[in-house]
Design a protein around this motif. Structure first.
Motif, PDB file in Angstrom:
ATOM      1  N   UNK A 189      -4.395   5.775   1.570  1.00 39.99           N
ATOM      2  CA  UNK A 189      -5.677   5.522   0.914  1.00 39.99           C
ATOM      3  C   UNK A 189      -6.190   4.119   1.192  1.00 39.99           C
ATOM      4  N   UNK A 190      -7.522   4.005   1.302  1.00 42.63           N
ATOM      5  CA  UNK A 190      -8.153   2.698   1.528  1.00 42.63           C
ATOM      6  C   UNK A 190      -9.385   2.572   0.635  1.00 42.63           C
ATOM      7  N   UNK A 191      -9.849   1.337   0.455  1.00 43.80           N
ATOM      8  CA  UNK A 191     -11.024   1.076  -0.357  1.00 43.80           C
ATOM      9  C   UNK A 191     -12.292   1.527   0.382  1.00 43.80           C
ATOM     10  N   UNK A 225       0.835  -1.201   0.000  1.00 46.14           N
ATOM     11  CA  UNK A 225       0.000   0.000   0.000  1.00 46.14           C
ATOM     12  C   UNK A 225       0.863   1.240   0.000  1.00 46.14           C
ATOM     13  N   UNK A 226       0.437   2.219  -0.772  1.00 46.69           N
ATOM     14  CA  UNK A 226       1.181   3.467  -0.760  1.00 46.69           C
ATOM     15  C   UNK A 226       0.654   4.358   0.368  1.00 46.69           C
ATOM     16  N   UNK A 227       1.460   5.306   0.753  1.00 44.52           N
ATOM     17  CA  UNK A 227       1.075   6.260   1.784  1.00 44.52           C
ATOM     18  C   UNK A 227       1.998   7.459   1.660  1.00 44.52           C
ATOM     19  N   UNK A 247      -9.275   7.824   2.810  1.00 47.61           N
ATOM     20  CA  UNK A 247      -7.998   7.484   3.433  1.00 47.61           C
ATOM     21  C   UNK A 247      -8.084   7.414   4.948  1.00 47.61           C
ATOM     22  N   UNK A 248      -7.125   6.702   5.508  1.00 50.27           N
ATOM     23  CA  UNK A 248      -6.870   6.798   6.942  1.00 50.27           C
ATOM     24  C   UNK A 248      -5.924   7.976   7.092  1.00 50.27           C
ATOM     25  N   UNK A 249      -6.304   8.947   7.923  1.00 45.61           N
ATOM     26  CA  UNK A 249      -5.455  10.105   8.157  1.00 45.61           C
ATOM     27  C   UNK A 249      -5.029  10.087   9.620  1.00 45.61           C
TER      28      UNK A 249
END
Length: 111
Positions: free
Chosen positions: A21-23, A1-3, A79-81
């Protein structure tokens, strides 16, 4: 996963952000998050952590003033922030994680 991580650049704002980012079907219960003053672990249950390392340069964050939420990021979508509060406001973080600070390749190659 990119971040990616963002250091706001506002000297008086001691916050930094990690955006992953997430689905659309993923929920908060799917998130693996662990934070200590010197280390961040972030990922999704059932997967190897996307981020799992100590902070760069021995720098620290304030765990009680840090956290995460799922939100829509302008650049990366849903996204998870993660919000990270610097322990010392004026500390300059050249990198977020120890593993990001890799020496330049100075090897000389033959022509």
């Amino acid at each position: 996963r990119k971040w990616e991580w963002r250091n706001d650049g506002e000297e008086e704002d001691a916050m930094m952000y990690v955006v992953m980012p997430i689905e659309d079907n993923l929920k908060s219960k799917d998130v693996e998050f662990k934070l200590t003053p010197t280390r961040l672990t972030l990922g999704l249950k059932g997967e190897a952590p996307t981020v799992d390392d100590e902070f760069w340069g021995g720098l620290k964050v304030v765990v009680e003033d840090s956290g995460w939420q799922i939100e829509r990021d302008e650049k990366m979508g849903r996204s998870i922030v993660v919000s990270l509060k610097k322990a010392k406001t004026w500390d300059e973080w050249s990198y977020l994680l120890k593993s990001m600070d890799t020496p330049a390749d100075t090897a000389i190659t033959q022509k």
